[in-house]
Design a protein around this motif. Structure first.
Motif, PDB file in Angstrom:
ATOM      1  N   GLN A  95       0.837  -1.204   0.000  1.00 21.45           N
ATOM      2  CA  GLN A  95       0.000   0.000   0.000  1.00 21.45           C
ATOM      3  C   GLN A  95       0.872   1.256   0.000  1.00 21.45           C
ATOM      4  O   GLN A  95       0.590   2.223  -0.714  1.00 21.45           O
ATOM      5  N   THR A  96       1.926   1.227   0.789  1.00 26.78           N
ATOM      6  CA  THR A  96       2.862   2.364   0.827  1.00 26.78           C
ATOM      7  C   THR A  96       3.522   2.561  -0.529  1.00 26.78           C
ATOM      8  O   THR A  96       3.670   3.688  -1.013  1.00 26.78           O
ATOM      9  N   LEU A  97       3.931   1.460  -1.163  1.00 22.28           N
ATOM     10  CA  LEU A  97       4.571   1.546  -2.474  1.00 22.28           C
ATOM     11  C   LEU A  97       3.683   2.223  -3.511  1.00 22.28           C
ATOM     12  O   LEU A  97       4.175   2.945  -4.387  1.00 22.28           O
ATOM     13  N   ASP A  98       2.390   1.991  -3.415  1.00 21.62           N
ATOM     14  CA  ASP A  98       1.454   2.527  -4.403  1.00 21.62           C
ATOM     15  C   ASP A  98       0.817   3.840  -3.976  1.00 21.62           C
ATOM     16  O   ASP A  98      -0.072   4.347  -4.653  1.00 21.62           O
ATOM     17  N   SER A  99       1.295   4.396  -2.866  1.00 19.50           N
ATOM     18  CA  SER A  99       0.719   5.636  -2.354  1.00 19.50           C
ATOM     19  C   SER A  99       1.223   6.851  -3.134  1.00 19.50           C
ATOM     20  O   SER A  99       2.275   6.808  -3.779  1.00 19.50           O
ATOM     21  N   PHE A 100       0.476   7.942  -3.031  1.00 24.12           N
ATOM     22  CA  PHE A 100       0.841   9.190  -3.711  1.00 24.12           C
ATOM     23  C   PHE A 100       2.191   9.699  -3.220  1.00 24.12           C
ATOM     24  O   PHE A 100       3.040  10.106  -4.023  1.00 24.12           O
ATOM     25  N   MET A 140       9.805   8.702  -4.894  1.00 28.85           N
ATOM     26  CA  MET A 140      10.660   7.674  -5.482  1.00 28.85           C
ATOM     27  C   MET A 140      10.291   7.478  -6.947  1.00 28.85           C
ATOM     28  O   MET A 140       9.111   7.495  -7.305  1.00 28.85           O
ATOM     29  N   ASN A 141      11.303   7.267  -7.778  1.00 27.36           N
ATOM     30  CA  ASN A 141      11.000   7.049  -9.192  1.00 27.36           C
ATOM     31  C   ASN A 141      10.482   5.622  -9.414  1.00 27.36           C
ATOM     32  O   ASN A 141      10.529   4.773  -8.507  1.00 27.36           O
ATOM     33  N   ALA A 142      10.020   5.353 -10.619  1.00 29.51           N
ATOM     34  CA  ALA A 142       9.390   4.063 -10.923  1.00 29.51           C
ATOM     35  C   ALA A 142      10.334   2.897 -10.701  1.00 29.51           C
ATOM     36  O   ALA A 142       9.940   1.848 -10.168  1.00 29.51           O
ATOM     37  N   PHE A 143      11.595   3.073 -11.089  1.00 29.32           N
ATOM     38  CA  PHE A 143      12.557   1.985 -10.909  1.00 29.32           C
ATOM     39  C   PHE A 143      12.754   1.670  -9.429  1.00 29.32           C
ATOM     40  O   PHE A 143      12.783   0.501  -9.038  1.00 29.32           O
ATOM     41  N   GLU A 144      12.903   2.692  -8.602  1.00 31.47           N
ATOM     42  CA  GLU A 144      13.101   2.482  -7.167  1.00 31.47           C
ATOM     43  C   GLU A 144      11.900   1.770  -6.551  1.00 31.47           C
ATOM     44  O   GLU A 144      12.067   0.858  -5.732  1.00 31.47           O
ATOM     45  N   ARG A 145      10.703   2.167  -6.946  1.00 28.23           N
ATOM     46  CA  ARG A 145       9.498   1.535  -6.394  1.00 28.23           C
ATOM     47  C   ARG A 145       9.397   0.074  -6.814  1.00 28.23           C
ATOM     48  O   ARG A 145       9.107  -0.802  -5.993  1.00 28.23           O
ATOM     49  N   GLU A 146       9.645  -0.194  -8.087  1.00 30.86           N
ATOM     50  CA  GLU A 146       9.523  -1.576  -8.572  1.00 30.86           C
ATOM     51  C   GLU A 146      10.643  -2.455  -8.039  1.00 30.86           C
ATOM     52  O   GLU A 146      10.452  -3.647  -7.809  1.00 30.86           O
ATOM     53  N   ASN A 147      11.808  -1.877  -7.823  1.00 35.16           N
ATOM     54  CA  ASN A 147      12.912  -2.629  -7.233  1.00 35.16           C
ATOM     55  C   ASN A 147      12.592  -2.973  -5.781  1.00 35.16           C
ATOM     56  O   ASN A 147      12.906  -4.072  -5.305  1.00 35.16           O
ATOM     57  N   MET A 148      11.960  -2.042  -5.087  1.00 32.67           N
ATOM     58  CA  MET A 148      11.540  -2.304  -3.715  1.00 32.67           C
ATOM     59  C   MET A 148      10.415  -3.352  -3.689  1.00 32.67           C
ATOM     60  O   MET A 148      10.383  -4.222  -2.810  1.00 32.67           O
ATOM     61  N   ARG A 149       9.511  -3.289  -4.665  1.00 31.72           N
ATOM     62  CA  ARG A 149       8.446  -4.297  -4.766  1.00 31.72           C
ATOM     63  C   ARG A 149       9.066  -5.684  -4.958  1.00 31.72           C
ATOM     64  O   ARG A 149       8.609  -6.668  -4.370  1.00 31.72           O
ATOM     65  N   LEU A 150      10.110  -5.739  -5.777  1.00 28.45           N
ATOM     66  CA  LEU A 150      10.829  -6.996  -6.002  1.00 28.45           C
ATOM     67  C   LEU A 150      11.392  -7.534  -4.688  1.00 28.45           C
ATOM     68  O   LEU A 150      11.335  -8.740  -4.430  1.00 28.45           O
ATOM     69  N   SER A 151      11.924  -6.647  -3.853  1.00 25.50           N
ATOM     70  CA  SER A 151      12.461  -7.060  -2.553  1.00 25.50           C
ATOM     71  C   SER A 151      11.379  -7.720  -1.704  1.00 25.50           C
ATOM     72  O   SER A 151      11.623  -8.732  -1.042  1.00 25.50           O
ATOM     73  N   GLY A 152      10.182  -7.127  -1.719  1.00 22.74           N
ATOM     74  CA  GLY A 152       9.075  -7.703  -0.952  1.00 22.74           C
ATOM     75  C   GLY A 152       8.681  -9.075  -1.460  1.00 22.74           C
ATOM     76  O   GLY A 152       8.476 -10.010  -0.676  1.00 22.74           O
ATOM     77  N   LEU A 153       8.589  -9.224  -2.770  1.00 23.12           N
ATOM     78  CA  LEU A 153       8.192 -10.501  -3.366  1.00 23.12           C
ATOM     79  C   LEU A 153       9.223 -11.587  -3.090  1.00 23.12           C
ATOM     80  O   LEU A 153       8.868 -12.736  -2.808  1.00 23.12           O
ATOM     81  N   ILE A 154      10.501 -11.221  -3.147  1.00 21.24           N
ATOM     82  CA  ILE A 154      11.564 -12.184  -2.849  1.00 21.24           C
ATOM     83  C   ILE A 154      11.505 -12.587  -1.376  1.00 21.24           C
ATOM     84  O   ILE A 154      11.632 -13.770  -1.040  1.00 21.24           O
TER      85      ILE A 154
END
Length: 219
Positions: A43-48, A54-68
């Motif tokens: 929810q935080t990752l997708d928040s305004f 954070m730029n798109a790459f940073e957010r998606e890289n962090m999302r990857l960390s969560g999934l891993i």
């Protein structure tokens, strides 16, 4: 003069507010992943505020960390594929592919690790060299890089001086890779020598259990 002051004030706001948002969300995301609070994490990752900081790459890289961290293998696969097709700078492309290499290497998935290695090599041949060594030793179980790994250890440590924590783990990792190569050659004397040192530098890590297991098997 007033207009100039206002323009400077607006510029500073535009510069500082995203930096503040980035710091807030970065800290929040790290706290949530440490607490395994993944519902709030995503929810935080997708928040305004996160999108502003954070730029798109940073957010998606962090999302990857969560999934891993959640071991969601199918979702990790999709995330890697999505990120590799994003419009990224060369250093970001390299970061994704290196991360993919280490992920698949840990999983023992030789084909996927090789694909990522090839992708890294196509972007930055020099950065691929260390990955090639690890792939050779950990996946192919070869002993081609004894000299190169020993040189890396010698460059970092004289074999006597005390090591700080950061260097200790790096040296221990290289010792693990060196010891594995001796084990493949059944060079028990050198294997024991290197692994005995590695155990001191890798205490409390997954390498410790692996080293002890190999030494028992070769005893």
């Amino acid at each position: 003069m007033f207009v100039v002051i206002m323009a400077i004030a607006v510029f500073l706001c535009l510069l500082l507010i995203p930096m503040l948002f980035r710091k807030i969300t970065w800290n929040k995301l790290n706290q949530e992943i440490v607490k395994d609070d993944y519902t709030t994490f995503y929810q935080t990752l997708d928040s305004f505020i996160c999108k502003m900081g954070m730029n798109a790459f940073e957010r998606e890289n962090m999302r990857l960390s969560g999934l891993i961290a959640q071991n969601r293998k199918d979702d990790v696969e999709e995330q890697f594929n999505m990120m590799m097709n994003m419009r990224l700078k060369d250093n970001q492309k390299l970061a994704v592919r290196e991360r993919g290499f280490y992920y698949y290497l840990q999983q023992g998935r030789a084909k996927k690790a090789k694909d990522m290695l090839d992708a890294v090599r196509s972007l930055h041949a020099d950065r691929a060299k260390d990955l090639e060594i690890q792939y050779s030793i950990l996946i192919k179980k070869e002993s081609k890089y004894i000299k190169e790994v020993q040189e890396k250890i010698d460059h970092l440590w004289d074999g006597k001086s005390a090591l700080d924590e950061d260097k200790m783990m790096v040296v221990g990792t290289f010792e693990y890779l060196l010891g594995l190569q001796y084990s493949y050659l059944n060079d028990i004397e050198n294997m024991k020598k290197v692994f005995t040192s590695a155990l001191k530098h890798c205490a409390g890590t997954p390498y410790e259990d692996s080293i002890k297991q190999i030494m028992e098997q070769k005893a």
